[in-house]
Design an enzyme around this catalytic site. Structure first.
Site: not given
Ligand code: BGC
Length: 717
Positions: A250
């Protein structure tokens, strides 16, 4: 591994390999091109077909090996045409609809060059304080599994290389939906029993449905941040389940291992994460290329690279790295609008109705509450486009010019000096009906948007109470991204429609629902608690040794399920709150409609089966009204005795179908090991001999039971 991939891997330098294991956040275009020339293998969407093609050209023409890019984006509930938020889609109990919406999103996204989305979220969510409940399918394991798999099928289609497909990412692996205190990113400490039976199950289902990638979650599980958890990422996901796709970290989840305090520095964090099974690090900086490289096992490095290149190959990027800019879909079409309008209506839940809904032919309507004029219907995850829809007031004027509508919001989403409830009440006389449009703006849910108070914000509850006392029929329309605490007004509002954040065409769908042009038939995918103090709350709780039941003076509401405890336990010593009725305000699966339905006795094709056996469960449902409407049939399992304390009820099957007035339809469900069994802590599915009861009905509170006996396997001779 294909010959092409084997050949590429054999020719790559360590730096080229590491470049393939990164996705970098939306830098400006010049930076992006330079990063691609330096070998970064994946980028966030630039965003347009032309800009994507330019980046792909850098990768294909200006790098030594010419490897095309993965272009990632959070396409969560639509790209140009915004569908209802995932929690709303879950309320539809309609996998076919979810699949169709995902296919629409994929078509629009791929036309602009996006080939990889970070969706679906299948985190089982039992804490509505957590703002990210809006991004997923709620509290139930089966609903998460079924709708997650449907979404994967919709995004990926039959062929990832098709111009209409994108690679799906199941997230956030795992148990992210149970953070302590409901605070985003917080600690998760969960038993292996719940991990296996609750949190891992939807991931198992979406991996089986072919999800191309899986995203690691920010949280710890039992002390280990998932980005560094080899047991989960490699042991269970890759080895036990045979997942051969890409595990993406993530955003900055790898770097976050430092503040988690399990890594001394970024070098250490990178080595830990790739070693645990992360294949692509998200959000790295150019400087991070090569971090920890010397500490990476070369077989692990090659495995990660192979996974990434194989995904690029499956997406057809080696053959077709570019998209046709003239074919880029840049705005909703009339067909896509019609689809999300129907979806928004199918996602609405009629929480209560005294017959005020659907509205007849009012001549004068008072429209009040902050959502009367708000255009904030799109929800938490919309990327670059269409930041607003129209308002309910504008849509009402467009669809029903014959009605004289007075629009007076009265209050805002937060308390304000301009709030004027008195003005609204003074305006009530002379109107046939008051529609109060309340809720939470979309910024109140989503990532890093936890709340500790789940009542309607500002003075909205006060407005409802005041209007409800004004002596004119009242309808409450509630638009929000999470279950709310409504105890401070719900008893005074006899007609309440939950519409969530319904997307591009939400206001049109709301007007359709108010007038019965569309029929509400959704069901709650998460319990609405009576009070924040009950959280976490979910229908599939265990019975405890001392369940509170109807005995004594406690108020047992129809919304709780508990099995009677031993008669010798005094009421005082049962599991309850001294200051709260039992059960949630509205349980999982709650909801009604304008049409009415009658159920026959559920029947099983056999009343006794072996542990490996299956039976067919059938039930006849008749539309007893004069309206065509949808019914959602839910089947819950009650396991009377098991080796591990079972949930009091567990959803094992469901179906939604449209029935014409007077029509009878037979719903049938296969009940076998997948429905009867549970997971042992080593992951095996156990079906134990004994007695179970299947409960069938429109909601948890109105089911009919049918018993089934499961017999042990014959003894070997
Ligand atoms: C979130 C994810 C997301 C990623 C990219 C993160 O902060 O937890 O769910 O896919 O950002 O935007």
């Amino acid at each position: 591994m294909s010959e092409r991939i084997a050949d590429l891997v054999s020719r790559m330098t360590a730096a080229e390999k590491l470049g393939q294991l990164q996705i970098i956040f939306r830098p400006n275009h010049d930076d992006a091109a330079a990063l691609v020339r330096r070998g970064i293998g994946s980028m966030f969407w630039p965003p347009s077909a032309t800009a994507t093609n330019a980046l792909q050209r850098e990768a294909v023409e200006n790098t030594r090996l010419g490897i095309p890019l993965l272009i990632g984006l959070d396409v969560i509930h639509g790209q140009r045409t915004i569908a209802p938020v995932p929690l709303a889609q879950a309320a539809s109990f309609d996998p076919a609809m979810v699949e169709e919406l995902a296919a629409l999103a994929a078509r629009e996204a791929r036309s602009g060059g996006v080939n990889w989305t970070f969706s679906p979220m299948v985190d089982v969510s039992r804490d509505p304080r957590w703002g990210r409940v809006v991004e997923g399918f709620g509290e139930d394991v089966l609903l998460n599994a079924a709708l997650g798999a449907a979404m994967v099928r919709g995004y990926q289609g039959d062929d990832l290389a098709a111009a209409t497909s994108i690679a799906a990412t199941a997230k956030h692996f795992v148990a992210y939906g149970q953070p302590e205190g409901g605070r985003d990113y917080n600690t998760v400490d969960v038993s292996d029993h719940r991990l296996r039976n609750v949190h891992l199950e939807p991931f198992r289902a979406v991996v089986a449905a072919g999800a191309a990638s899986v995203m690691a979650s920010f949280n710890t599980v039992a002390g280990v941040p998932v980005h560094a958890d080899r047991r989960l990422l490699t042991g269970i996901l890759k080895d036990e389940w045979g997942f051969d796709g890409v595990v993406v970290g993530d955003a900055d989840g790898v770097a976050n291992l430092v503040p988690h305090r399990v890594a001394t520095d970024l070098d250490d964090a990178v080595a830990l994460a790739y070693g645990a099974g992360i294949d692509i690090e998200m959000g790295g900086t150019p400087e991070s290329i090569g971090w920890g490289a010397e500490r990476l096992d070369s077989a692990r490095l090659d495995d990660a690279v192979r996974r990434v290149l194989s995904l690029k190959e499956r997406l057809g990027l080696f053959e077709t790295p570019y998209v046709d800019p003239d074919a880029e879909i840049t705005e909703p079409s009339s067909e896509s609008r019609a689809l999300v309008r129907a979806a928004a209506a199918r996602s609405a839940v009629l929480l209560r109705n005294d017959g005020t809904l659907p509205l007849g032919a009012p001549r004068r309507m008072l429209l009040t509450g902050p959502y009367a004029t708000s255009t904030d219907h799109l929800g938490a995850w919309t990327q670059y486009f269409g930041a607003r829809s129209v308002s309910i007031a504008d849509e009402l004027a467009a669809q029903h010019p014959e009605i004289v509508v007075t629009v007076l919001p009265g209050v805002g989403f937060v308390e304000d000096d301009a709030d004027d409830i008195g003005g609204v009440i003074a305006a009530v006389p002379g109107h046939d009906v008051v529609v109060v449009c309340v809720g939470e703006p979309s910024s109140f849910s989503g990532e890093a948007a936890s709340r500790s108070d789940l009542r309607l914000p500002g003075r909205q509850a006060e407005l409802i109470r005041a209007v409800a006392a004004a002596g004119v029929p009242v309808v409450v329309v509630m638009a929000n991204g999470r279950p709310l605490v409504v105890a401070d007004w719900i008893d005074q509002a006899p007609a309440v429609l939950e519409v969530w954040h319904g997307g591009t065409e939400a206001p049109a769908a709301i007007v359709d629902l108010l007038f019965g042009v569309a029929e509400p038939a959704g069901r709650l995918p998460m319990s609405f608690p009576r009070a924040v103090g009950q959280i976490p709350i979910h229908y599939d709780h265990e019975n405890t040794g001392r369940p509170a039941t109807t005995r004594g003076s406690l108020r047992l509401t129809t919304t709780d399920v508990a099995v009677e405890g031993p008669a010798n336990v005094a009421e005082k010593f049962t599991s309850k709150y001294l200051d709260l009725d039992l059960g949630p305000q509205f349980p999982f699966g709650h909801g009604s409609g304008y049409a009415t339905f009658a159920y026959g006795e559920p029947r099983l094709s056999a009343s006794v089966i072996g542990v490996d056996g299956s039976v067919e469960l059938t039930v006849e449902v008749t539309n007893t009204s004069t309206r065509t409407g949808d019914e959602v049939v839910q089947v819950f399992l009650e396991d009377l005795v098991a080796s591990v304390a079972p949930p009091v009820r567990r959803l094992v099957a469901f179906a939604r179908r449209t029935l014409a007035p007077g029509e009878t339809s037979t719903f049938s469900f296969a009940i076998g090991p997948a429905q009867l069994g549970f997971r042992l802590t080593d992951g095996t599915l156990a079906v134990e001999p004994g007695n179970v009861v299947l409960h069938v009905g429109p909601t948890l509170a109105a089911t009919r039971p049918v018993p089934l006996r499961v017999t042990p396997p014959p003894l070997p001779h």
